[in-house]
Design an enzyme around this catalytic site. Structure first.
Site, PDB file in Angstrom:
ATOM      1  N   SER A 196      22.560  28.047 -28.528  1.00 54.38           N
ATOM      2  CA  SER A 196      21.192  27.883 -29.114  1.00 54.38           C
ATOM      3  C   SER A 196      20.578  29.490 -29.325  1.00 54.38           C
ATOM      4  O   SER A 196      21.344  30.190 -29.699  1.00 54.38           O
ATOM      5  CB  SER A 196      20.318  27.059 -28.430  1.00 54.38           C
ATOM      6  OG  SER A 196      19.277  26.377 -29.166  1.00 54.38           O
ATOM      7  N   ASP A 462      23.471  18.505 -35.009  1.00 50.40           N
ATOM      8  CA  ASP A 462      22.406  19.480 -34.496  1.00 50.40           C
ATOM      9  C   ASP A 462      21.405  19.748 -35.160  1.00 50.40           C
ATOM     10  O   ASP A 462      21.427  20.003 -36.424  1.00 50.40           O
ATOM     11  CB  ASP A 462      23.231  20.820 -34.006  1.00 50.40           C
ATOM     12  CG  ASP A 462      22.500  21.647 -33.402  1.00 50.40           C
ATOM     13  OD1 ASP A 462      21.252  21.325 -32.810  1.00 50.40           O
ATOM     14  OD2 ASP A 462      22.879  22.950 -33.241  1.00 50.40           O
TER      15      ASP A 462
END
Length: 529
Positions: A196, A462
Site C-alpha cells: 500500500s 483492491d
C-alpha cells in the site's frame, strides 16, 4: 555507529502515547475521514522464544529494538531519535539476504508476524536463508523525532525523509544477531518489501536510492498520487454484488438529488432515516454513508463474510429471499439501509459518541483536530495526505456510476486540513491547501516507474487499484526486470500466506515473486556502498 536499545529505553514515550483524545476504533481521526491505505496485520504465531532452523533459541518475534535515526537527513546536526524495529534470524545462514519491511502509516508493534513465514517476507527469508526486519515509520507508533505531532514537529515528516530513513538504517544498523554489524548493503543483499503506502515507498526508494537494494517487492503500491481519488470506489462497484450495487446507487442518487434541490421536509426525512438530524451540514450526512463502502478494504480471500456483506444482505435479503440483480428498488433499500445503520452499524462505528462528535467535520475546536499526542496515525497520515499525496475519496464525476455521494469533493477534505494544521496554511488566507501531487509524481515517477529488480503485486478487487500499476486503462506491462503480477485478491492480499492457501491466484503471484527475487539475489556480488 547507531546503537540498539531495549524496550525500557522508550518507557517515557510509551506513557505519553497512552494519552489519546477521540479517534475511531480503526484509527481514523473521525468517522467521516477516509481509511488509510494500510497494510493488513498478520499476527505472529506465538509470543515465546523462537527456535532457529539449527536449533538455537532466539528472542521472541515481538522483542523491540531501537535504532538511532537522524531527525533530519538534510541537517544531521539536529541529532537523532529512537526508531523502533523488530528482527529475527530464524532462517538466516551466512550469505543470505536481509529483508527490510515497514508497515508504513501505522504503529508497527502489531506487525511482528511479518517476520514469519505467515507472510511473503518470511517465505523469502525461509527460501533464501535470510534475516527479516520490521521497521517502524517515522512519526508513527513510538518512533517520533519530537514528543508531539505539532506542525512544527511535522516539518521533518515527508516522504523523502522516510526514504532517507531506510537508507540510513540499512547502512548503519548493527542487527541483533551474530555478525549483525557486517551485513550492510555491499556486504549482503538487501530486499525491500512494502504494501500500500509502504509499497509506494518501496517503489519510490528504488527510484531515489538506486542500487541500495538488490530486490524489492511492492504490494498494492499506490505509486500515483491523486487529489480527487474517486477511483477508490470503482473496484468496489465492479465486484460487489450486483443487486447491492444497484440499490446503493439508487439511494445515493436520491439523497444527492434531495440534498441538492429537495424541500426541507425531504431533507429532514432522509436525515431522520439515518438518525442524523443533529448534523447541520448535508455533506457530512451523505459522506458518512461512505463508511459502509469503505468496509470493503478490510476484505481478503481468507476473511470470510465480513461487515461489507452483512451490509449488502441487510439491503438485499427480504423475508429470506435475495433480490435479483436489479435490487429491490429505492423505497426498500433506503429503509433497509437506515435500519442497518441505526440498529447495527452506528454503534460499531461510533460507540457511545453522539453523531456530531463522530461524524461532524465543521467544528475546528473538536479534539480530533487539536490532538497532537504521539501515536496518532490518523494525524500523521493526514499530514502526508494534505501536502504530498491527496487520495481524497469522493463521488465519481457525472457521467460515471457512483456508489457514494457527489456532495463530497476535494474541498471538503482540504478544509479539514486547515482545521488540523492551521499554522501550516495561514499564508493561504481564504484559499484551501492543495496537495502537491505533481511534485510527488515527478520526484518518484508514479505510474511511470521503470526500475530493475522491482516486483509489483496487485489485486483486481483492491479499492486502491486505480492508484497502482494495475489501474484500469493504463498501458503498463510486466517485464522481466519489473514484473507486474495481478491476483483476484483485495488490498495487499498477496502479502499473506493464509490468503495464498485459499486463493490459487494469490499463490501464483507469490510463486512468481519468489522465483524472480531468488534470481535477482543470485546476481548479487559484494561491493563498497
Amino acid at each position: 555507529m547507531a546503537r540498539i536499545w531495549t524496550m525500557a529505553a522508550a518507557l517515557v514515550l510509551a506513557l505519553a502515547a497512552a494519552v489519546a483524545d477521540a479517534r475511531t476504533r480503526d484509527g481514523r481521526v473521525h468517522a467521516n475521514a477516509a481509511p488509510r491505505p494500510s497494510v493488513p496485520r498478520v499476527a505472529a504465531p506465538h509470543d515465546g522464544p523462537v527456535t532457529s532452523r539449527n536449533g538455537t533459541q532466539l528472542p521472541p518475534y515481538n522483542t523491540t529494538y531501537y535504532f538511532d535515526q537522524l531527525i533530519d537527513h538534510t541537517d544531521p546536526a539536529r541529532g537523532t531519535f529512537k526508531q523502533r524495529f523488530w528482527s529475527t534470524y530464524e532462517f538466516y545462514e551466512s550469505g543470505g539476504p536481509i529483508i527490510l519491511f515497514t508497515p508504513g502509516e501505522s504503529n508497527a508493534q502489531p506487525y511482528s508476524g511479518y517476520l514469519t513465514n505467515r507472510t511473503i517476507n518470511g517465505q523469502i527469508a525461509q527460501e533464501l536463508n535470510g534475516a527479516a526486519i520490521v521497521l517502524e515509520h517515522r512519526f508513527y507508533g513510538l518512533s517520533n523525532p519530537y514528543p508531539d505531532l505539532s506542525v512544527k514537529s511535522l516539518q521533518v515528516h515527508t516522504i523523502q525523509q522516510a526514504i532517507d530513513d531506510l537508507e540510513y538504517f540499512a547502512k548503519n544498523v548493527a542487527l541483533p544477531m551474530p555478525g549483525g554489524d557486517a551485513v550492510k548493503p555491499g556486504q549482503a543483499p538487501w530486499i525491500l518489501i512494502g504494501g500500500s503506502y509502504s509499497g509506494a515507498l518501496t517503489s519510490f526508494t528504488m527510484v531515489n536510492k538506486r542500487g541500495l537494494f538488490q530486490a524489492a517487492y511492492a504490494s498494492s503500491a499506490v505509486v500515483e498520487s491523486i487529489i480527487d481519488y474517486w477511483g477508490y470506489f470503482q473496484p468496489i462497484l465492479e465486484y460487489m454484488p450486483k443487486n447491492c450495487s444497484a440499490d446503493v446507487q439508487a439511494v445515493i442518487a436520491h439523497i444527492d438529488s434531495a440534498f441538492t434541490s429537495g424541500s426541507a421536509k425531504e431533507i429532514d426525512s432522509i436525515k431522520a432515516v439515518f438518525n442524523m438530524s443533529a448534523l447541520a451540514h448535508l455533506d457530512d450526512v451523505a459522506g458518512a454513508l461512505r463508511n459502509n463502502l469503505w468496509d470493503w478494504q478490510s476484505l481478503s480471500p481468507s476473511s470470510g463474510y465480513g461487515t461489507f456483506f452483512e451490509f449488502c444482505d441487510a439491503l438485499e435479503v427480504k423475508d429470506g429471499v435475495s433480490a435479483g440483480p436489479k435490487g429491490w428498488g429505492l423505497d426498500h433499500a433506503l429503509k433497509a439501509w437506515g435500519a442497518f445503520w441505526t440498529e447495527t452499524y452506528y454503534d460499531s462505528l461510533c460507540g457511545d459518541e453522539d453523531v456530531v462528535t463522530c461524524l461532524g467535520t465543521y467544528d475546528p475546536t473538536q479534539p480530533y483536530w487539536t490532538d497532537t499526542t504521539v501515536d496518532n496515525a490518523g494525524r500523521s497520515w493526514n499530514w502526508i495526505v494534505c501536502n504530498e499525496v491527496g487520495f481524497y475519496q469522493e463521488g465519481a464525476p457525472k457521467g460515471h456510476r457512483t456508489i457514494v455521494t457527489r456532495l463530497v469533493q476535494p474541498a471538503y477534505d482540504e478544509r479539514q486540513c486547515t482545521y488540523m494544521f492551521p499554522e501550516a496554511y495561514e499564508s493561504l488566507g481564504d484559499k484551501l491547501p492543495v496537495p502537491n501531487v505533481d511534485a510527488t509524481n515527478r520526484a518518484y515517477h508514479g505510474w511511470f516507474v521503470q526500475e530493475n529488480h522491482l516486483f509489483f503485486a496487485n489485486g483486481h478487487r483492491d479499492p486502491w487499484r486505480e492508484a497502482t500499476l494495475a489501474a484500469d486503462g493504463t498501458p503498463f506491462r510486466s517485464t522481466p526486470g519489473q514484473p507486474l503480477a495481478i491476483s483476484d485478491g483485495f488490498h495487499c492480499s498477496d502479502l499473506s500466506t493464509t490468503n495464498a492457501a485459499v486463493d490459487e491466484t494469490v499463490r501464483a503471484v507469490q510463486r512468481q515473486a519468489l522465483k524472480a527475487i531468488a534470481g535477482w539475489v543470485a546476481e548479487w556480488t559484494p561491493s563498497e556502498q
